[in-house]
Design a protein around this motif. Structure first.
Motif, short mmCIF file in Angstrom:
data_model
loop_
_atom_site.label_atom_id
_atom_site.label_comp_id
_atom_site.label_asym_id
_atom_site.label_seq_id
_atom_site.Cartn_x
_atom_site.Cartn_y
_atom_site.Cartn_z
N LEU A 177 3.09 -2.51 2.18
CA LEU A 177 2.03 -3.08 1.37
C LEU A 177 1.13 -3.63 2.68
N GLN A 205 -2.44 -6.89 0.14
CA GLN A 205 -1.47 -6.73 -1.25
C GLN A 205 -0.25 -7.43 -1.24
N ARG A 206 0.30 -7.98 -0.07
CA ARG A 206 1.45 -8.94 0.10
C ARG A 206 0.98 -10.27 -0.56
N TRP A 215 -6.33 -5.53 -4.86
CA TRP A 215 -5.42 -5.68 -4.35
C TRP A 215 -4.07 -5.54 -5.24
N LYS A 216 -4.26 -6.26 -6.44
CA LYS A 216 -3.32 -6.13 -7.38
C LYS A 216 -3.07 -4.65 -7.86
N GLU A 235 -3.76 -1.57 -6.03
CA GLU A 235 -3.00 -1.09 -5.13
C GLU A 235 -1.74 -1.40 -4.80
N ALA A 236 -1.29 -2.67 -4.95
CA ALA A 236 0.14 -3.03 -4.66
C ALA A 236 0.93 -2.64 -5.80
N LYS A 287 1.88 0.93 -5.20
CA LYS A 287 2.88 1.44 -4.16
C LYS A 287 4.14 0.83 -4.86
N TRP A 291 -1.25 -10.80 -2.71
CA TRP A 291 -1.15 -10.70 -4.23
C TRP A 291 0.36 -10.93 -4.77
N CYS A 328 8.31 -5.54 -0.24
CA CYS A 328 6.92 -5.52 0.18
C CYS A 328 6.73 -4.59 1.72
#
Length: 165
Positions: free
Chosen positions: A114, A118-119, A149-150, A152-153, A156, A121, A109
């Motif tokens: 992130l 996002q972290r 969030w999911k 975008e995470a 990345k 999630w 992460c």
């Protein structure tokens, strides 16, 4: 029932004799019980027209004990039960694999930069095994926010992992 108790008194020496001839030296109580159960079943199934009860009971009890001996041998061959000393000698290299996984996930992460959400999630999904709905309930946000969030995470993380490959 009195009749069967008399039968036990008369045939108990036979049960012990069969155990001795089969070299039963472990689990004697268990095999004695097997003998009693076999005696009961022999008593229930006996047909006087086919021969004497003592011969029938002997073969029935012996057969049941042989079957149980074979089953025990088969179980011992298939299953290994280490002694207590074995467990005390083993070193626990992976004391807490979840903590190691947490460290690896959190390091990933950090590498992917992130955001805090996002972290969350990643942590809730990978470490705590929560669904999107459960994460939304815990965080007090909408399901669509957690889905964002999911998304975008994952993007990345995908970019970061593809760049390493």
């Amino acid at each position: 029932m009195k009749e069967f108790e008399m039968l036990i008194q008369n045939y108990e020496p036979m049960i012990y004799k069969i155990m001795k001839t089969l070299n039963v030296y472990q689990r004697k109580e268990e095999f004695y019980q097997t003998g009693l159960i076999a005696l009961w079943e022999a008593y229930q199934k006996f047909d006087a027209y086919k021969g004497s009860f003592s011969t029938f009971a002997y073969s029935y009890i012996r057969g049941r004990m042989l079957r149980d001996l074979q089953r025990n041998i088969r179980d011992e061959e298939r299953n290994v039960y280490p002694k207590e000393e074995f467990w005390s000698m083993i070193e626990d290299d992976d004391a807490d694999p979840l903590m190691q996984a947490n460290g690896n996930i959190l390091a990933l992460c950090n590498e992917c930069h992130l955001t805090k959400l996002q972290r969350k999630w990643v942590e809730y999904t990978c470490i705590h095994m929560l669904s999107v709905r459960e994460i939304a309930e815990v965080e007090g946000v909408s399901i669509s926010a957690v889905k964002r969030w999911k998304k975008e995470a994952k993007e990345k993380l995908r970019i970061s992992l593809l760049s390493k490959a």
